[in-house]
Scaffold this motif. Structure first.
Motif, PDB file in Angstrom:
ATOM      1  N   ILE A  11       0.855  -1.207   0.000  1.00 41.45           N
ATOM      2  CA  ILE A  11       0.000   0.000   0.000  1.00 41.45           C
ATOM      3  C   ILE A  11       0.883   1.245   0.000  1.00 41.45           C
ATOM      4  O   ILE A  11       0.836   2.070  -0.898  1.00 41.45           O
ATOM      5  CB  ILE A  11      -0.962   0.010   1.223  1.00 41.45           C
ATOM      6  N   GLU A  12       1.712   1.381   1.015  1.00 40.46           N
ATOM      7  CA  GLU A  12       2.636   2.526   1.097  1.00 40.46           C
ATOM      8  C   GLU A  12       3.636   2.300   2.217  1.00 40.46           C
ATOM      9  O   GLU A  12       3.248   1.858   3.307  1.00 40.46           O
ATOM     10  CB  GLU A  12       1.856   3.824   1.381  1.00 40.46           C
ATOM     11  N   LEU A  14       5.913   1.560   5.170  1.00 41.11           N
ATOM     12  CA  LEU A  14       5.796   0.445   6.098  1.00 41.11           C
ATOM     13  C   LEU A  14       4.329   0.232   6.454  1.00 41.11           C
ATOM     14  O   LEU A  14       3.545   1.176   6.496  1.00 41.11           O
ATOM     15  CB  LEU A  14       6.581   0.749   7.383  1.00 41.11           C
ATOM     16  N   ASP A  52       1.313  12.816   9.972  1.00 41.58           N
ATOM     17  CA  ASP A  52       0.523  11.654   9.546  1.00 41.58           C
ATOM     18  C   ASP A  52       0.733  10.448  10.459  1.00 41.58           C
ATOM     19  O   ASP A  52       0.212   9.368  10.195  1.00 41.58           O
ATOM     20  CB  ASP A  52       0.750  11.317   8.067  1.00 41.58           C
ATOM     21  N   HIS A  53       1.449  10.636  11.553  1.00 43.76           N
ATOM     22  CA  HIS A  53       1.546   9.598  12.587  1.00 43.76           C
ATOM     23  C   HIS A  53       0.710   9.984  13.814  1.00 43.76           C
ATOM     24  O   HIS A  53       0.908   9.449  14.900  1.00 43.76           O
ATOM     25  CB  HIS A  53       3.006   9.358  12.986  1.00 43.76           C
ATOM     26  N   ARG A  69       1.840   3.491  14.540  1.00 41.18           N
ATOM     27  CA  ARG A  69       1.915   4.613  13.598  1.00 41.18           C
ATOM     28  C   ARG A  69       2.049   4.122  12.155  1.00 41.18           C
ATOM     29  O   ARG A  69       1.943   4.916  11.223  1.00 41.18           O
ATOM     30  CB  ARG A  69       3.107   5.509  13.943  1.00 41.18           C
ATOM     31  N   HIS A  70       2.292   2.822  11.972  1.00 41.14           N
ATOM     32  CA  HIS A  70       2.495   2.305  10.617  1.00 41.14           C
ATOM     33  C   HIS A  70       1.257   1.609  10.042  1.00 41.14           C
ATOM     34  O   HIS A  70       1.348   0.950   9.000  1.00 41.14           O
ATOM     35  CB  HIS A  70       3.699   1.364  10.591  1.00 41.14           C
ATOM     36  N   VAL A  71       0.106   1.756  10.697  1.00 47.66           N
ATOM     37  CA  VAL A  71      -1.137   1.173  10.142  1.00 47.66           C
ATOM     38  C   VAL A  71      -1.551   1.994   8.929  1.00 47.66           C
ATOM     39  O   VAL A  71      -1.793   3.199   9.033  1.00 47.66           O
ATOM     40  CB  VAL A  71      -2.270   1.165  11.199  1.00 47.66           C
ATOM     41  N   ASN A  72      -1.632   1.341   7.786  1.00 47.87           N
ATOM     42  CA  ASN A  72      -2.054   2.014   6.565  1.00 47.87           C
ATOM     43  C   ASN A  72      -3.574   2.059   6.452  1.00 47.87           C
ATOM     44  O   ASN A  72      -4.300   1.326   7.131  1.00 47.87           O
ATOM     45  CB  ASN A  72      -1.468   1.295   5.342  1.00 47.87           C
ATOM     46  N   HIS A  73      -4.043   2.922   5.536  1.00 47.39           N
ATOM     47  CA  HIS A  73      -5.476   3.055   5.273  1.00 47.39           C
ATOM     48  C   HIS A  73      -5.916   2.043   4.216  1.00 47.39           C
ATOM     49  O   HIS A  73      -5.204   1.810   3.238  1.00 47.39           O
ATOM     50  CB  HIS A  73      -5.789   4.467   4.759  1.00 47.39           C
ATOM     51  N   TYR A 106      -9.151   5.505   7.417  1.00 49.11           N
ATOM     52  CA  TYR A 106      -8.808   6.760   8.095  1.00 49.11           C
ATOM     53  C   TYR A 106      -9.986   7.743   8.118  1.00 49.11           C
ATOM     54  O   TYR A 106      -9.867   8.809   8.727  1.00 49.11           O
ATOM     55  CB  TYR A 106      -7.665   7.471   7.356  1.00 49.11           C
ATOM     56  N   TRP A 116      -6.311  12.724   0.040  1.00 47.45           N
ATOM     57  CA  TRP A 116      -5.143  12.351  -0.758  1.00 47.45           C
ATOM     58  C   TRP A 116      -5.430  11.057  -1.504  1.00 47.45           C
ATOM     59  O   TRP A 116      -6.340  10.303  -1.130  1.00 47.45           O
ATOM     60  CB  TRP A 116      -3.864  12.291   0.070  1.00 47.45           C
ATOM     61  N   PRO A 117      -4.672  10.781  -2.583  1.00 46.52           N
ATOM     62  CA  PRO A 117      -4.943   9.592  -3.403  1.00 46.52           C
ATOM     63  C   PRO A 117      -4.708   8.317  -2.607  1.00 46.52           C
ATOM     64  O   PRO A 117      -3.756   8.237  -1.833  1.00 46.52           O
ATOM     65  CB  PRO A 117      -3.931   9.688  -4.543  1.00 46.52           C
ATOM     66  N   CYS A 118      -5.581   7.330  -2.805  1.00 49.57           N
ATOM     67  CA  CYS A 118      -5.485   6.068  -2.076  1.00 49.57           C
ATOM     68  C   CYS A 118      -4.954   4.973  -2.995  1.00 49.57           C
ATOM     69  O   CYS A 118      -5.406   4.820  -4.122  1.00 49.57           O
ATOM     70  CB  CYS A 118      -6.858   5.656  -1.541  1.00 49.57           C
ATOM     71  N   HIS A 119      -4.012   4.198  -2.467  1.00 48.57           N
ATOM     72  CA  HIS A 119      -3.436   3.070  -3.207  1.00 48.57           C
ATOM     73  C   HIS A 119      -3.685   1.771  -2.459  1.00 48.57           C
ATOM     74  O   HIS A 119      -2.838   0.880  -2.457  1.00 48.57           O
ATOM     75  CB  HIS A 119      -1.918   3.268  -3.388  1.00 48.57           C
TER      76      HIS A 119
HETATM   77  C1  LIG Z   1      -0.063   6.471   9.676  1.00 45.69           C
HETATM   78  S1  LIG Z   1       1.006   6.537   8.273  1.00 45.69           S
HETATM   79  C2  LIG Z   1       0.921   4.875   7.758  1.00 45.69           C
HETATM   80  C3  LIG Z   1       2.256   4.223   7.744  1.00 45.69           C
HETATM   81  C4  LIG Z   1       3.166   4.635   6.613  1.00 45.69           C
HETATM   82  N1  LIG Z   1       2.980   3.713   5.494  1.00 45.69           N
HETATM   83  C5  LIG Z   1       4.606   4.633   7.089  1.00 45.69           C
HETATM   84  O1  LIG Z   1       5.466   4.064   6.413  1.00 45.69           O
HETATM   85  O2  LIG Z   1       4.858   5.204   8.138  1.00 45.69           O
HETATM   86  C6  LIG Z   1      -0.025   7.401   7.145  1.00 45.69           C
HETATM   87  C7  LIG Z   1       0.612   7.715   5.816  1.00 45.69           C
HETATM   88  O3  LIG Z   1       0.799   6.514   5.051  1.00 45.69           O
HETATM   89  C8  LIG Z   1       0.424   6.729   3.700  1.00 45.69           C
HETATM   90  N2  LIG Z   1      -0.718   5.877   3.386  1.00 45.69           N
HETATM   91  C9  LIG Z   1      -1.434   5.142   4.270  1.00 45.69           C
HETATM   92  N3  LIG Z   1      -2.417   4.462   3.648  1.00 45.69           N
HETATM   93  C10 LIG Z   1      -2.317   4.782   2.326  1.00 45.69           C
HETATM   94  C11 LIG Z   1      -3.093   4.419   1.190  1.00 45.69           C
HETATM   95  N4  LIG Z   1      -4.142   3.607   1.268  1.00 45.69           N
HETATM   96  N5  LIG Z   1      -2.729   4.942  -0.006  1.00 45.69           N
HETATM   97  C12 LIG Z   1      -1.661   5.793  -0.110  1.00 45.69           C
HETATM   98  N6  LIG Z   1      -0.899   6.171   0.940  1.00 45.69           N
HETATM   99  C13 LIG Z   1      -1.223   5.671   2.152  1.00 45.69           C
HETATM  100  C14 LIG Z   1       0.093   8.188   3.541  1.00 45.69           C
HETATM  101  O4  LIG Z   1       1.263   8.863   3.141  1.00 45.69           O
HETATM  102  C15 LIG Z   1      -0.280   8.591   4.943  1.00 45.69           C
HETATM  103  O5  LIG Z   1      -0.034   9.946   5.155  1.00 45.69           O
END
Ligand SMILES: C[S@@+](CC[C@H](N)C(=O)[O-])C[C@H]1O[C@@H](n2cnc3c(N)ncnc32)[C@H](O)[C@@H]1O
Ligand SMILES: [Zn+2]
Length: 166
Positions: A11-12, A14, A52-53, A69-73, A106, A116-119
């Motif tokens: 997704i993105e 970590l 964003d954490h 803090r590393h939970v993605n959307h 989120y 923001w764009p979602c992947h």
């Molecule tokens: C709480 S952090 C999630 C952990 C992040 N991947 C990291 O490495 O720390 C939130 C950030 O992760 C990215 N992110 C999370 N979910 C995403 C998604 N579905 N699509 C694109 N970016 C995403 C965005 O940049 C967002 O601002």
């Protein structure tokens, strides 16, 4: 052994991954909150603290610690956040297999956030995170109703009622 681990996510950056199965409704872990972010205790970007954490419970801004803090959307998340007695917990929304990435939407318990764009790659990905519960499609708002925090429902009861949601 820990029940979760962080590693590179499709997704993105970590992501947080399950290292064992969880059943729907099960508590995955208590979320690690480092501190409240306030005007007198702002984010220290020079130390790597990132907006964003952060999480936004009940009008506060709190900085999340490792590994939460590393939970993605995801637009079809397998987990959600339960707020209880001043703490927050990561909860399984459905059965989660070992090795699966743990994701939250989120757009729950938030208004006025950034888009923001979602992947996320979910079959029902909406292509963007809107940053506002009330900007979600109505059927998704309805689906997420049981996941809303008490403080969010209290703060937005009139809007939820007007939509026939509360
Ligand atoms: C709480 S952090 C999630 C952990 C992040 N991947 C990291 O490495 O720390 C939130 C950030 O992760 C990215 N992110 C999370 N979910 C995403 C998604 N579905 N699509 C694109 N970016 C995403 C965005 O940049 C967002 O601002
Ligand atoms: Zn998505």
């Amino acid at each position: 052994m820990s029940d979760v681990e962080t590693r590179t996510s499709s997704i993105e950056g970590l992501g947080l991954f399950a290292t064992r199965p969880f059943s729907a409704g099960q508590r995955i872990r208590r979320i690690n909150v480092l501190r409240e972010v306030t005007p007198t205790s702002p984010l220290r970007e020079e130390l790597g603290e990132r907006a964003d954490h952060c999480d936004y419970p009940n009008g506060k801004v709190v900085l999340l610690g490792y590994p939460d803090r590393h939970v993605n959307h995801s637009c079809d998340p397998n987990a959600y956040v339960l707020y209880e007695g001043g703490c927050s917990f990561l909860m399984a929304r459905r059965d989660i297999a070992a090795g699966e990435e743990i994701t939250c939407d989120y757009n729950i318990n938030i208004t006025g956030g950034t888009a923001w764009p979602c992947h996320c790659g979910a079959a029902r990905c909406r292509g963007t995170t809107v940053g506002d519960f009330f900007l979600l499609p109505l059927d998704i708002q309805r689906e997420y109703l049981p996941l809303l925090a008490e403080w969010f429902v209290r703060a937005h009861r009139d809007r939820l009622r007007a939509l026939g949601l509360a």
